[in-house]
Design a protein around this motif. Sequence first.
Motif, PDB file in Angstrom:
ATOM      1  N   THR A 228       0.851  -1.192   0.000  1.00 52.06           N
ATOM      2  CA  THR A 228       0.000   0.000   0.000  1.00 52.06           C
ATOM      3  C   THR A 228       0.881   1.234   0.000  1.00 52.06           C
ATOM      4  O   THR A 228       1.749   1.397   0.867  1.00 52.06           O
ATOM      5  N   CYS A 229       0.670   2.112  -0.986  1.00 55.03           N
ATOM      6  CA  CYS A 229       1.418   3.366  -1.124  1.00 55.03           C
ATOM      7  C   CYS A 229       0.514   4.503  -0.661  1.00 55.03           C
ATOM      8  O   CYS A 229      -0.519   4.773  -1.280  1.00 55.03           O
ATOM      9  N   SER A 230       0.897   5.166   0.426  1.00 56.48           N
ATOM     10  CA  SER A 230       0.054   6.190   1.042  1.00 56.48           C
ATOM     11  C   SER A 230       0.723   7.552   0.931  1.00 56.48           C
ATOM     12  O   SER A 230       1.785   7.777   1.530  1.00 56.48           O
ATOM     13  N   PRO A 231       0.151   8.496   0.145  1.00 51.60           N
ATOM     14  CA  PRO A 231       0.729   9.841   0.070  1.00 51.60           C
ATOM     15  C   PRO A 231       0.509  10.594   1.372  1.00 51.60           C
ATOM     16  O   PRO A 231      -0.313  10.192   2.203  1.00 51.60           O
ATOM     17  N   PRO A 232       1.248  11.678   1.572  1.00 53.11           N
ATOM     18  CA  PRO A 232       1.052  12.458   2.801  1.00 53.11           C
ATOM     19  C   PRO A 232      -0.385  12.939   2.917  1.00 53.11           C
ATOM     20  O   PRO A 232      -1.061  13.184   1.914  1.00 53.11           O
ATOM     21  N   ARG A 233      -0.842  13.055   4.133  1.00 53.34           N
ATOM     22  CA  ARG A 233      -2.223  13.485   4.370  1.00 53.34           C
ATOM     23  C   ARG A 233      -2.444  14.873   3.769  1.00 53.34           C
ATOM     24  O   ARG A 233      -1.605  15.757   3.864  1.00 53.34           O
ATOM     25  N   GLY A 234      -3.611  15.051   3.151  1.00 53.34           N
ATOM     26  CA  GLY A 234      -3.982  16.337   2.594  1.00 53.34           C
ATOM     27  C   GLY A 234      -3.667  16.488   1.125  1.00 53.34           C
ATOM     28  O   GLY A 234      -4.103  17.442   0.499  1.00 53.34           O
ATOM     29  N   ASP A 235      -2.900  15.550   0.540  1.00 56.70           N
ATOM     30  CA  ASP A 235      -2.588  15.648  -0.882  1.00 56.70           C
ATOM     31  C   ASP A 235      -3.699  14.971  -1.659  1.00 56.70           C
ATOM     32  O   ASP A 235      -3.710  13.756  -1.836  1.00 56.70           O
ATOM     33  N   GLU A 236      -4.649  15.759  -2.137  1.00 54.39           N
ATOM     34  CA  GLU A 236      -5.851  15.222  -2.774  1.00 54.39           C
ATOM     35  C   GLU A 236      -5.730  15.131  -4.288  1.00 54.39           C
ATOM     36  O   GLU A 236      -6.624  14.630  -4.949  1.00 54.39           O
ATOM     37  N   ALA A 237      -4.618  15.634  -4.878  1.00 56.71           N
ATOM     38  CA  ALA A 237      -4.525  15.711  -6.336  1.00 56.71           C
ATOM     39  C   ALA A 237      -3.785  14.520  -6.933  1.00 56.71           C
ATOM     40  O   ALA A 237      -3.232  14.625  -8.020  1.00 56.71           O
ATOM     41  N   VAL A 238      -3.759  13.383  -6.270  1.00 56.09           N
ATOM     42  CA  VAL A 238      -3.037  12.222  -6.767  1.00 56.09           C
ATOM     43  C   VAL A 238      -3.747  11.667  -7.997  1.00 56.09           C
ATOM     44  O   VAL A 238      -4.964  11.457  -7.998  1.00 56.09           O
ATOM     45  N   THR A 239      -2.989  11.432  -9.069  1.00 59.86           N
ATOM     46  CA  THR A 239      -3.567  10.880 -10.294  1.00 59.86           C
ATOM     47  C   THR A 239      -3.274   9.401 -10.454  1.00 59.86           C
ATOM     48  O   THR A 239      -4.076   8.667 -11.022  1.00 59.86           O
ATOM     49  N   ARG A 240      -2.133   8.924 -10.010  1.00 62.31           N
ATOM     50  CA  ARG A 240      -1.806   7.507 -10.118  1.00 62.31           C
ATOM     51  C   ARG A 240      -0.641   7.165  -9.203  1.00 62.31           C
ATOM     52  O   ARG A 240       0.033   8.055  -8.673  1.00 62.31           O
ATOM     53  N   PHE A 241      -0.421   5.850  -9.057  1.00 61.62           N
ATOM     54  CA  PHE A 241       0.660   5.331  -8.231  1.00 61.62           C
ATOM     55  C   PHE A 241       1.490   4.358  -9.062  1.00 61.62           C
ATOM     56  O   PHE A 241       1.029   3.821 -10.068  1.00 61.62           O
ATOM     57  N   GLN A 242       2.715   4.110  -8.610  1.00 57.91           N
ATOM     58  CA  GLN A 242       3.540   3.100  -9.256  1.00 57.91           C
ATOM     59  C   GLN A 242       4.458   2.474  -8.212  1.00 57.91           C
ATOM     60  O   GLN A 242       4.916   3.152  -7.284  1.00 57.91           O
ATOM     61  N   PHE A 243       4.685   1.168  -8.380  1.00 57.86           N
ATOM     62  CA  PHE A 243       5.552   0.430  -7.471  1.00 57.86           C
ATOM     63  C   PHE A 243       6.799  -0.014  -8.227  1.00 57.86           C
ATOM     64  O   PHE A 243       6.727  -0.388  -9.396  1.00 57.86           O
ATOM     65  N   TYR A 244       7.929   0.013  -7.526  1.00 58.80           N
ATOM     66  CA  TYR A 244       9.207  -0.335  -8.142  1.00 58.80           C
ATOM     67  C   TYR A 244       9.940  -1.344  -7.273  1.00 58.80           C
ATOM     68  O   TYR A 244       9.942  -1.233  -6.049  1.00 58.80           O
TER      69      TYR A 244
END
Length: 543
Positions: A228-244
């Motif tokens: 699970t990749c969790s951005p910092p709280r409050g960052d609502e503009a996430v468009t996508r995730f990627q795992f490496y």
Amino acid sequence: MDEAEIIPGNVGSEISTMEPGTGSTNISVLSIPQAGCNNIGEFTCGYEENRGGTHPPPCTQMGPVVELRAQLRAQNDELRMALTHLLPLLAPLLILPTPVIPADRPPAPTLSLDTRYTVYLPGERVTLTCSAPEPERVSGYRFFSQEGQQDPSVVQHPNGGARLELTAEKGNAGTYTCAYWRQESNREISSRNSNSVSIPVTDTPAAPTLSLSPPRWLYLTGESVRLTCSPPRGDEAVTRFQFYKYRGSIISPDVLSNSGATNFKLKLEDSGSYTCLYWIHPSGREIPSVKSAPVSISVRDPPPAPTLSLDPEYTVYLPGERVTLTCSAPGSELDWRYRFFYQGQQDPSVVQPPNEGARLELTAEKGNAGTYTCAYWRQESYREISSRNSSSVSIPVTDPPPQPALSVDPPSGVVSEGIPLLITCTAPRNTGQQRFHFYKDRAELIPGDVGSEINATEPRTVSMNTSVLRIPLNSSNNTGEFSCGYEENVGGRWIPSPRSWAVTVTGNVTVSARSFLWVRELVVGGSFFLINGLIFLVSHCCF
């Protein structure tokens, strides 16, 4: 100017000066409102002092205006204090002399960016190219930077070439223009300024947090793990995730949803370090975040499966029979613990043997019939390391066949001379293969046993559910207690039924219970003949 005095207010010269002060002011300013052909040359200045109504000869300071470093040697203290404040303001003119530009300036160049973004990230390389129009002759280029409301400043760059390479950072964000220049008639002629380009710089999005579920030091092949990749709280503009994976190998080929999670079953080659990042989309550009801190996944094969055995091993068991299950781990290690798994009509359940040993003893009954497996395990790397499950064994439990019925023929028990007595054993159901057994005084009668002088028909192994015992009338050994039983073939195992009720045969042809009337008639008839015989003997002897 060029040794000629400039008259204040002279419009023809396109230059005007402020009226020289007549009070205590010791400064006078020459204002050049616009560059022109008449204001190019060498400038000097001087001043006069009024001493008792007379003007001494003027004191003239020689040299160009850019050589204002020469100090005016005025004799009063007010002049020295004024110069002390004025020189710092004029210091930039000493470093970057401003050329005097004629009114017909060369046309403006074009300023462009090699990679145009709506916003730039710190550390990105940016190249600005200043292109003079053809066929203008160019000696060099200058670039100007302006941040906010501040005045533009010249950006130093090597060789004065047409390209300015920058590394984007907050300190050089702003608006840029450029100009070109050439030497002509021993002086520098500069073009008009180019169009402006903007280089806004924003911080890289903060790193997300990568977590594992379940969190473990060691995983076994075949187990599932969720990243699970969790951005910092409050960052609502996430468009996508990627795992490496370590060394940048992408493990998820698809763009994931905002959940930022991926699941996969582990294999040995999945061992390694993993990171993740996310993208945001401000101002029309998709920007990746800093990569998360790495997490480590260590994968190994589980221990090999044990062997599960039954003692005794039957295809079917009867209620009350004892059965022992033994789980045998391969190898010689002795510190393993064991558990058994039972699957009946419902979900699998764990059956713990005493002391977590390798043997499980059961009493067969309908409630524990089903399929069993086993595994061995121990604590390692802060978790339980369990082997693969053994092959399954089945413990089916069935009730024994119902009790048979024993009957005599004829039902009256009266047989004619030379006709044998027949005893019949009948199973209450026809379930397939059956085997019948007859017993005399609780000992089994073997079919065809001549010594017993009793001949029983061969027990049938076909679908018929009866068997007959034949008692010859002239047999001298045909009395006793008779019973019967039978077996059914269930899954390859012959299951015995309970024995029938016993029938007792007395005398030659006397059968208790069912032959009571026939015996009574025999006794009465015998008594009649016995009494008549005695009367006959007494009368014959005495008379």
